[in-house]
Design a protein around this motif. Structure first.
Motif, PDB file in Angstrom:
ATOM      1  N   GLY A 280     -21.843  25.734  23.769  1.00  0.00           N
ATOM      2  CA  GLY A 280     -20.865  26.803  23.523  1.00  0.00           C
ATOM      3  C   GLY A 280     -21.049  27.488  22.182  1.00  0.00           C
ATOM      4  O   GLY A 280     -20.226  28.325  21.782  1.00  0.00           O
ATOM      5  N   TYR A 281     -22.138  27.155  21.490  1.00  0.00           N
ATOM      6  CA  TYR A 281     -22.295  27.626  20.104  1.00  0.00           C
ATOM      7  C   TYR A 281     -22.329  29.166  19.973  1.00  0.00           C
ATOM      8  O   TYR A 281     -21.634  29.742  19.139  1.00  0.00           O
ATOM      9  N   GLU A 282     -23.122  29.825  20.816  1.00  0.00           N
ATOM     10  CA  GLU A 282     -23.293  31.278  20.639  1.00  0.00           C
ATOM     11  C   GLU A 282     -21.977  32.018  20.929  1.00  0.00           C
ATOM     12  O   GLU A 282     -21.624  32.971  20.222  1.00  0.00           O
ATOM     13  N   ASP A 283     -21.232  31.570  21.941  1.00  0.00           N
ATOM     14  CA  ASP A 283     -19.921  32.181  22.220  1.00  0.00           C
ATOM     15  C   ASP A 283     -18.990  31.986  21.028  1.00  0.00           C
ATOM     16  O   ASP A 283     -18.259  32.893  20.627  1.00  0.00           O
ATOM     17  N   HIS A 284     -19.038  30.792  20.468  1.00  0.00           N
ATOM     18  CA  HIS A 284     -18.193  30.499  19.303  1.00  0.00           C
ATOM     19  C   HIS A 284     -18.514  31.454  18.142  1.00  0.00           C
ATOM     20  O   HIS A 284     -17.609  31.987  17.496  1.00  0.00           O
TER      21      HIS A 284
ATOM     22  N   SER B 280     -18.337  41.456  13.244  1.00  0.00           N
ATOM     23  CA  SER B 280     -19.475  42.342  13.533  1.00  0.00           C
ATOM     24  C   SER B 280     -20.697  41.493  13.855  1.00  0.00           C
ATOM     25  O   SER B 280     -21.744  41.596  13.196  1.00  0.00           O
ATOM     26  N   PHE B 281     -20.542  40.656  14.863  1.00  0.00           N
ATOM     27  CA  PHE B 281     -21.563  39.660  15.216  1.00  0.00           C
ATOM     28  C   PHE B 281     -22.969  40.271  15.351  1.00  0.00           C
ATOM     29  O   PHE B 281     -23.914  39.823  14.701  1.00  0.00           O
ATOM     30  N   THR B 282     -23.094  41.339  16.164  1.00  0.00           N
ATOM     31  CA  THR B 282     -24.425  41.911  16.409  1.00  0.00           C
ATOM     32  C   THR B 282     -24.991  42.529  15.138  1.00  0.00           C
ATOM     33  O   THR B 282     -26.151  42.307  14.778  1.00  0.00           O
TER      34      THR B 282
END
Ligand SMILES: C[S@@+](CC[C@H](N)C(=O)[O-])C[C@H]1O[C@@H](n2cnc3c(N)ncnc32)[C@H](O)[C@@H]1O
Length: 223
Positions: free
Chosen positions: A22-26, A33-35
């Motif tokens: 679940g790391y990337e969703d977290h 501004s994740f991207t």
């Protein structure tokens, strides 16, 4: 400052092994501004088709790799992480680039980086697990590992001096003296920007600039 040891926090490798799925969703939920954040990590790397060499410390599932390859599609990556499950996710995601990626499952505290090896060293969201002395030792190792003219790009949390003191106090209470030097446990001890700059200076870096800033999320570059 109390250095009494309480219940031990989770060990680093098992903390991330348990959370790899679940790391990337977290992270998408954690960083506004994740991207933009992960794309910015690669901004200091110019567009090139050269097989530049990049060392990624605490690469995790490889969120920053996509952007490094966008800048330098023929880059050779050395990716170090203690968590087997985080590396497994990275391996699946980047299976088509497996000949460009060397995976090292080890602690980057122990693993030798070598000398004059890399055009860029990158670390994202991993150095906040170390107290100042340990960070300086790592930064010296990074400086030696960079080729002349190479750059170190770090993305991490940056906090106020007050919060830094509070978190450090908690760190010593949780880890005690004996474990304080290895980053073995998952405890957050982020620095203030001022301290962060001083640590780089102490390690011998001469130029520092901030590339991204949003709340507590920063990216800075040193050379
Ligand atoms: C928050 S994740 C960041 C992963 C990736 N860089 C990103 O930004 O998505 C921190 C990573 O650092 C790794 N890590 C922490 N301490 C480490 C150490 N001493 N040696 C190697 N990896 C470490 C963890 O296993 C984890 O995968």
């Amino acid at each position: 400052m109390s250095k009494e040891t309480k219940d031990k926090p989770e060990e680093m490798a098992s903390f991330f092994d348990l959370r790899a799925a679940g790391y990337e969703d977290h992270m998408q939920e954690t960083i506004n501004s994740f991207t933009q954040y992960y794309a910015t990590v690669a901004v200091p790397i110019p567009h090139t088709t050269e097989p530049i060499s990049v060392l990624d410390l605490g690469c995790g599932t490889g969120l920053e790799l996509r952007w490094i390859f966008a800048q330098a599609p023929n880059a050779k990556l050395t990716c170090v992480d203690v968590s087997e499950n985080m590396l497994k996710v990275l391996q699946r995601t980047y299976r088509e680039r497996c000949d460009q990626i060397r995976l090292i499952q080890d602690s980057y505290v122990r693993w030798p980086f070598g000398q004059d090896q890399y055009d860029y060293v990158v670390s994202v969201m991993t150095m906040h697990h170390f107290v100042s002395e340990d960070k300086v030792a790592l930064y010296k190792k990074i400086r030696q590992a960079l080729k002349p003219g190479g750059q170190y790009i770090e993305g991490d949390y940056v906090v106020s001096p007050e919060k830094e003191r509070e978190l450090l106090e908690t760190y010593w209470q949780l880890c005690g003296d004996d474990q304080a030097d290895e980053g073995l446990y998952h405890v957050d001890v982020p620095c203030s920007l001022e301290v962060q700059k001083q640590l780089f200076e102490t390690a011998g870096f001469q130029h520092f600039y901030v590339l991204f800033e949003e709340g507590e999320h920063f990216i800075y570059v040193v050379k």
